[in-house]
Write a protein that holds these residues in place. Structure first.
Motif, PDB file in Angstrom:
ATOM      1  N   THR A   2       0.950  -1.371   0.312  1.00 28.24           N
ATOM      2  CA  THR A   2      -0.167  -0.063  -0.656  1.00 28.24           C
ATOM      3  C   THR A   2       0.885   1.167   0.118  1.00 28.24           C
ATOM      4  O   THR A   2       2.858   1.254   0.802  1.00 28.24           O
ATOM      5  CB  THR A   2      -0.847   0.098   1.103  1.00 28.24           C
ATOM      6  OG1 THR A   2      -0.212   0.310   2.189  1.00 28.24           O
ATOM      7  CG2 THR A   2      -1.265  -0.897   1.451  1.00 28.24           C
ATOM      8  N   SER A   3       0.814   2.155  -0.275  1.00 29.44           N
ATOM      9  CA  SER A   3       1.094   3.821  -0.223  1.00 29.44           C
ATOM     10  C   SER A   3       1.725   3.827   0.739  1.00 29.44           C
ATOM     11  O   SER A   3       3.299   4.551   1.693  1.00 29.44           O
ATOM     12  CB  SER A   3       0.073   4.815  -0.915  1.00 29.44           C
ATOM     13  OG  SER A   3      -0.380   4.770  -2.182  1.00 29.44           O
ATOM     14  N   LYS A  33       1.637  12.372  -6.109  1.00 29.60           N
ATOM     15  CA  LYS A  33       0.014  12.248  -7.008  1.00 29.60           C
ATOM     16  C   LYS A  33       0.344  11.315  -6.701  1.00 29.60           C
ATOM     17  O   LYS A  33      -0.990  10.508  -6.574  1.00 29.60           O
ATOM     18  CB  LYS A  33      -0.139  13.122  -8.133  1.00 29.60           C
ATOM     19  CG  LYS A  33      -0.292  14.521  -7.832  1.00 29.60           C
ATOM     20  CD  LYS A  33      -0.676  15.688  -9.089  1.00 29.60           C
ATOM     21  CE  LYS A  33      -0.572  16.960  -9.252  1.00 29.60           C
ATOM     22  NZ  LYS A  33      -1.089  17.635 -10.563  1.00 29.60           N
ATOM     23  N   TRP A  34       0.932  10.427  -7.241  1.00 27.08           N
ATOM     24  CA  TRP A  34       0.586   8.792  -7.140  1.00 27.08           C
ATOM     25  C   TRP A  34       0.480   8.299  -5.853  1.00 27.08           C
ATOM     26  O   TRP A  34      -0.150   6.938  -6.024  1.00 27.08           O
ATOM     27  CB  TRP A  34       2.095   8.563  -7.579  1.00 27.08           C
ATOM     28  CG  TRP A  34       2.953   7.781  -8.870  1.00 27.08           C
ATOM     29  CD1 TRP A  34       2.180   9.393 -10.052  1.00 27.08           C
ATOM     30  CD2 TRP A  34       4.006   7.860  -9.354  1.00 27.08           C
ATOM     31  NE1 TRP A  34       3.244   9.154 -10.902  1.00 27.08           N
ATOM     32  CE2 TRP A  34       4.488   8.183 -10.668  1.00 27.08           C
ATOM     33  CE3 TRP A  34       4.685   6.949  -8.575  1.00 27.08           C
ATOM     34  CZ2 TRP A  34       4.978   7.482 -11.247  1.00 27.08           C
ATOM     35  CZ3 TRP A  34       5.920   6.451  -9.199  1.00 27.08           C
ATOM     36  CH2 TRP A  34       6.121   6.634 -10.915  1.00 27.08           C
ATOM     37  N   ARG A  36      -1.529   9.480  -4.128  1.00 29.62           N
ATOM     38  CA  ARG A  36      -2.955   9.626  -3.260  1.00 29.62           C
ATOM     39  C   ARG A  36      -4.246   8.363  -3.275  1.00 29.62           C
ATOM     40  O   ARG A  36      -5.418   8.940  -2.581  1.00 29.62           O
ATOM     41  CB  ARG A  36      -3.587  10.401  -4.825  1.00 29.62           C
ATOM     42  CG  ARG A  36      -3.387  12.032  -3.998  1.00 29.62           C
ATOM     43  CD  ARG A  36      -3.639  13.259  -5.185  1.00 29.62           C
ATOM     44  NE  ARG A  36      -2.997  14.424  -5.310  1.00 29.62           N
ATOM     45  CZ  ARG A  36      -3.612  15.587  -6.297  1.00 29.62           C
ATOM     46  NH1 ARG A  36      -4.656  14.979  -7.628  1.00 29.62           N
ATOM     47  NH2 ARG A  36      -3.211  16.682  -5.803  1.00 29.62           N
ATOM     48  N   GLU A  37      -4.010   7.655  -4.521  1.00 35.23           N
ATOM     49  CA  GLU A  37      -4.424   6.503  -4.374  1.00 35.23           C
ATOM     50  C   GLU A  37      -3.756   5.613  -3.238  1.00 35.23           C
ATOM     51  O   GLU A  37      -2.598   5.098  -2.629  1.00 35.23           O
ATOM     52  CB  GLU A  37      -4.665   5.484  -5.411  1.00 35.23           C
ATOM     53  CG  GLU A  37      -4.599   6.279  -6.901  1.00 35.23           C
ATOM     54  CD  GLU A  37      -6.708   6.792  -6.650  1.00 35.23           C
ATOM     55  OE1 GLU A  37      -7.152   6.155  -6.012  1.00 35.23           O
ATOM     56  OE2 GLU A  37      -6.838   7.179  -7.022  1.00 35.23           O
ATOM     57  N   ASP A  38      -4.928   4.448  -2.386  1.00 33.27           N
ATOM     58  CA  ASP A  38      -4.629   3.328  -1.441  1.00 33.27           C
ATOM     59  C   ASP A  38      -3.212   2.822  -1.915  1.00 33.27           C
ATOM     60  O   ASP A  38      -1.914   2.314  -1.445  1.00 33.27           O
ATOM     61  CB  ASP A  38      -5.798   2.507  -1.042  1.00 33.27           C
ATOM     62  CG  ASP A  38      -5.348   2.471  -0.112  1.00 33.27           C
ATOM     63  OD1 ASP A  38      -4.879   3.082   0.541  1.00 33.27           O
ATOM     64  OD2 ASP A  38      -6.192   1.376   0.231  1.00 33.27           O
ATOM     65  N   LEU A  40      -0.093   2.010  -4.968  1.00 28.52           N
ATOM     66  CA  LEU A  40       0.032   2.137  -6.461  1.00 28.52           C
ATOM     67  C   LEU A  40       0.180   0.858  -7.491  1.00 28.52           C
ATOM     68  O   LEU A  40      -0.522  -0.057  -6.268  1.00 28.52           O
ATOM     69  CB  LEU A  40       1.767   2.832  -6.379  1.00 28.52           C
ATOM     70  CG  LEU A  40       2.224   4.082  -6.440  1.00 28.52           C
ATOM     71  CD1 LEU A  40       2.209   4.226  -4.815  1.00 28.52           C
ATOM     72  CD2 LEU A  40       3.692   3.958  -6.065  1.00 28.52           C
ATOM     73  N   SER A  41       0.034   1.475  -8.704  1.00 24.95           N
ATOM     74  CA  SER A  41      -0.120  -0.025  -9.845  1.00 24.95           C
ATOM     75  C   SER A  41       1.262  -0.506  -9.354  1.00 24.95           C
ATOM     76  O   SER A  41       2.219  -0.115  -9.179  1.00 24.95           O
ATOM     77  CB  SER A  41       0.138   0.588 -11.205  1.00 24.95           C
ATOM     78  OG  SER A  41       1.053   1.722 -11.928  1.00 24.95           O
TER      79      SER A  41
END
Length: 66
Positions: A2-3, A33-34, A36-38, A40-41
């Motif tokens: 997770t981030s 900004k990467w 911001r999501e729970d 990363l890809s």
């Protein structure tokens, strides 16, 4: 990973996010900004982990020299 886990890893390693952004040759705002999501890809996660390893290797090389 997770981030939040990645950020904790950076903290544990003593690596700043701007250092990773520089290693990836992207702007630090873009890199932020990467996260911001729970999570990363997988592709981005691999890029980040590779950059972290690169930074660690560079630091070790500097310690050996001086």
């Amino acid at each position: 990973m997770t981030s939040k886990e990645l950020k904790q890893m950076f903290k544990n390693e003593g690596i700043y996010m701007w250092e990773i952004a520089r290693a990836l040759k992207i702007h630090e705002v873009t890199f932020g900004k990467w996260f911001r999501e729970d999570a990363l890809s997988k592709e981005r996660e691999m890029l980040v982990l590779s950059a972290v390893e690169q930074i660690k290797q560079e630091r070790m090389a500097k310690k050996r020299k001086g």
